[in-house]
Each structure stands twice: as structure tokens, then as C-alpha cells.
Design a protein around this motif. Structure first.
Motif, mmCIF file in Angstrom:
data_model
loop_
_atom_site.group_PDB
_atom_site.id
_atom_site.type_symbol
_atom_site.label_atom_id
_atom_site.label_comp_id
_atom_site.label_asym_id
_atom_site.label_seq_id
_atom_site.Cartn_x
_atom_site.Cartn_y
_atom_site.Cartn_z
ATOM 1 N N THR A 33 39.364 -29.633 0.040
ATOM 2 C CA THR A 33 38.364 -29.043 -0.209
ATOM 3 C C THR A 33 38.333 -27.806 -1.021
ATOM 4 O O THR A 33 37.875 -27.244 -2.370
ATOM 5 N N GLY A 34 39.846 -26.947 -0.723
ATOM 6 C CA GLY A 34 40.109 -25.502 -1.869
ATOM 7 C C GLY A 34 40.047 -25.891 -2.110
ATOM 8 O O GLY A 34 39.629 -25.198 -4.322
ATOM 9 N N PHE A 35 41.034 -26.973 -3.439
ATOM 10 C CA PHE A 35 40.968 -27.347 -4.524
ATOM 11 C C PHE A 35 40.574 -27.809 -5.437
ATOM 12 O O PHE A 35 39.613 -27.095 -6.520
ATOM 13 N N LEU A 83 43.253 -19.280 -17.713
ATOM 14 C CA LEU A 83 43.859 -20.277 -16.815
ATOM 15 C C LEU A 83 45.164 -20.024 -15.709
ATOM 16 O O LEU A 83 44.670 -20.350 -14.595
ATOM 17 N N ALA A 84 45.652 -19.146 -15.748
ATOM 18 C CA ALA A 84 46.791 -17.943 -15.390
ATOM 19 C C ALA A 84 45.581 -17.660 -14.100
ATOM 20 O O ALA A 84 46.240 -17.683 -12.618
ATOM 21 N N ILE A 85 44.418 -17.080 -14.643
ATOM 22 C CA ILE A 85 43.345 -16.463 -13.050
ATOM 23 C C ILE A 85 43.146 -17.834 -12.757
ATOM 24 O O ILE A 85 42.596 -18.161 -11.154
ATOM 25 N N TRP A 86 42.409 -18.855 -13.013
ATOM 26 C CA TRP A 86 42.107 -19.852 -12.583
ATOM 27 C C TRP A 86 42.691 -20.449 -11.568
ATOM 28 O O TRP A 86 42.497 -21.223 -10.047
ATOM 29 N N CYS A 87 43.997 -20.708 -12.391
ATOM 30 C CA CYS A 87 45.228 -21.389 -11.189
ATOM 31 C C CYS A 87 45.065 -20.067 -10.336
ATOM 32 O O CYS A 87 46.136 -21.028 -8.933
ATOM 33 N N LEU A 88 46.005 -19.349 -10.222
ATOM 34 C CA LEU A 88 45.733 -18.390 -9.038
ATOM 35 C C LEU A 88 44.309 -18.395 -8.278
ATOM 36 O O LEU A 88 44.918 -18.820 -6.594
ATOM 37 N N LEU A 89 43.973 -18.961 -8.623
ATOM 38 C CA LEU A 89 42.487 -19.364 -7.066
ATOM 39 C C LEU A 89 42.290 -20.652 -7.022
ATOM 40 O O LEU A 89 42.368 -20.020 -5.476
ATOM 41 N N THR A 90 42.448 -20.937 -7.272
ATOM 42 C CA THR A 90 43.203 -22.363 -6.847
ATOM 43 C C THR A 90 43.755 -21.878 -5.740
ATOM 44 O O THR A 90 43.941 -22.868 -4.672
ATOM 45 N N VAL A 91 45.572 -22.245 -6.152
ATOM 46 C CA VAL A 91 46.129 -21.881 -4.771
ATOM 47 C C VAL A 91 45.720 -20.580 -4.026
ATOM 48 O O VAL A 91 45.738 -21.675 -2.667
ATOM 49 N N LEU A 92 45.020 -19.464 -4.141
ATOM 50 C CA LEU A 92 44.628 -19.270 -3.573
ATOM 51 C C LEU A 92 43.202 -19.683 -2.198
ATOM 52 O O LEU A 92 43.042 -19.463 -0.974
ATOM 53 N N ALA A 93 42.555 -20.690 -2.729
ATOM 54 C CA ALA A 93 41.271 -21.626 -2.292
ATOM 55 C C ALA A 93 42.579 -22.787 -1.535
ATOM 56 O O ALA A 93 41.879 -23.018 -0.220
ATOM 57 N N MET A 94 43.241 -23.017 -1.538
ATOM 58 C CA MET A 94 43.553 -23.864 -0.704
ATOM 59 C C MET A 94 44.466 -23.231 0.113
ATOM 60 O O MET A 94 44.880 -23.894 1.488
ATOM 61 N N TRP A 95 45.164 -22.285 -0.660
ATOM 62 C CA TRP A 95 45.107 -21.776 0.821
ATOM 63 C C TRP A 95 44.664 -20.692 2.134
ATOM 64 O O TRP A 95 45.288 -21.339 3.135
ATOM 65 N N VAL A 96 43.465 -20.678 1.969
ATOM 66 C CA VAL A 96 42.429 -20.476 3.071
ATOM 67 C C VAL A 96 42.150 -21.909 3.328
ATOM 68 O O VAL A 96 41.608 -21.648 4.256
ATOM 69 N N GLY A 97 41.601 -22.736 2.310
ATOM 70 C CA GLY A 97 41.510 -23.636 3.048
ATOM 71 C C GLY A 97 41.978 -24.846 4.216
ATOM 72 O O GLY A 97 42.351 -25.011 5.025
ATOM 73 N N TYR A 98 43.314 -24.589 3.979
ATOM 74 C CA TYR A 98 44.270 -25.179 5.128
ATOM 75 C C TYR A 98 44.811 -24.258 6.391
ATOM 76 O O TYR A 98 44.737 -24.742 7.165
ATOM 77 N N LYS A 99 44.728 -22.796 6.042
ATOM 78 C CA LYS A 99 43.959 -21.718 7.262
ATOM 79 C C LYS A 99 42.672 -22.193 7.528
ATOM 80 O O LYS A 99 43.027 -22.503 9.226
#
Length: 199
Positions: A40-42, A10-26
Motif C-alpha cells: 500500500t505504501g508503494f 527522482l531521488a526525492i521520489w524514491c526516498l518518499l517511496t521508501v519512507l511510505a513503504m516503511w510507514v506502511g510496514y509499521k
């Protein structure tokens, strides 16, 4: 141990979600739509499961409702009056519901399905059950009542429910699906007790 593994995943999943949101933001910021990029990243990493589960919930609820309306319920093959005539009044007067005995059969085959002995109501009448959990999403449950002296099936009760099998218990919403389980049938049980058992 399993709990720690689940927490780690679950921790890895949450980190991947934050990373995807950051990439989506950029990516979104570059195209002048940063909020759309975050969303979209979320959705790609985490939100997609909720969309899938919402669709799955609707499908299972619709299918269970259809099965309950078309196939579930009480089917009487021999009415209480017919059965009482068949066995005779003298025999009927001796059939008490407090009879304690041992089941004469452990298995019974009916309509191509194997049933297993469940309970004995009196010396003639036994219930047999069969459940089918082969489907990943649905479970069917049948009870038949059999006169073991004649091997005649008097009635059948059939119900459908939702299979409890799901990955790591994440499908918590399965418990809120409206089904037609046996626990919802007290009136059918009273019908049986009143009519096929001599008190």
C-alpha cells in the motif's frame, strides 16, 4: 542543468517511496498484515502512476482506434477520370510531374479549416496541409490536393496520431500506441501519383 534537477526530483521520489513503504510496514505490522502495508505504501507514492498510465494507455488506444476507423482515410471528391474530363486531354498531356514552379497560394481554406501550402506536383496541382495539435493527447493531420486554376479540392487524406507532448518525457509508452499516421499510407500515395499526375 535540467538533467540534474530531474535526477534530484527522482531521488526525492524514491526516498518518499521508501519512507511510505516503511510507514506502511509499521501500520501493517500493527494490524498483522506487514506485506499489505508495504504494498500500500508503494502504490500510494510510486505504483499509483503505473495504474494511472495503464488506464490512460487503454483510453488513448481505444480513442485513436475509433478516430482512425471513423474519420481517417482517403476521401476522393473528384475522381481522376472526372478531373481529366474537366481539364481536357490537351491540358492533361502537358501536366508533367517534374514541373518546377512557385506556389501560387500559401494558404487555402477548406471545410472551415486553414491549410498551408506544402508542395507543388505540377503547375495546376498543389498540396496543402493542416495539423491540429490542440488536443493534449491526439493530433490530426490533413492533406488536401487542390487544382489551383479552379480552386477545386480533388481529394483529402486524413490521419491521427498521438501527441508527443508529455511531462519530462516520462510517458515513454506513447510510442507504442497503434495509430493511423501518414507514414502508413504508401498505397494511397501511389494511387494519387498514378491517377492525377501525367508521367
Amino acid at each position: 542543468m535540467i538533467g540534474l534537477i530531474i535526477l534530484f526530483l527522482l531521488a526525492i521520489w524514491c526516498l518518499l517511496t521508501v519512507l511510505a513503504m516503511w510507514v506502511g510496514y509499521k501500520i501493517g505490522k500493527r494490524n498483522h498484515f506487514p506485506k499489505t502495508g508495504i504494498f500500500t505504501g508503494f502504490m500510494l507514492v510510486m505504483g499509483g502512476w503505473f495504474v494511472y498510465w495503464a488506464i490512460e494507455f487503454s483510453y488513448i488506444q481505444m480513442r485513436i482506434k475509433e478516430l482512425c476507423e471513423k474519420e481517417a482515410g482517403l476521401t476522393v471528391y473528384v475522381t481522376p477520370e472526372e478531373w481529366r474530363k474537366q481539364i481536357g486531354e490537351e491540358e492533361w498531356s502537358t501536366l508533367k510531374s517534374d514541373y518546377k514552379g512557385i506556389a501560387g497560394k500559401s494558404n487555402f481554406k477548406f471545410n472551415g479549416k486553414n491549410y498551408h501550402s506544402s508542395s507543388q506536383l505540377h503547375r495546376r496541382l498543389f498540396s496543402f496541409t493542416a495539423d491540429d495539435r490542440s488536443n493534449e493527447r491526439f493530433t490530426s493531420y490533413d492533406i488536401i490536393y487542390v487544382d489551383i486554376y479552379t480552386n477545386q479540392v480533388l481529394l483529402r487524406k486524413r490521419s491521427f496520431g498521438v501527441s508527443a507532448r508529455n511531462i519530462l518525457g516520462l510517458k515513454f509508452w506513447l510510442g507504442s500506441i497503434d495509430d493511423c499516421s501518414m507514414s502508413d499510407w504508401p498505397e494511397n500515395d501511389r494511387f494519387f501519383q498514378r491517377n492525377y499526375v501525367n508521367h
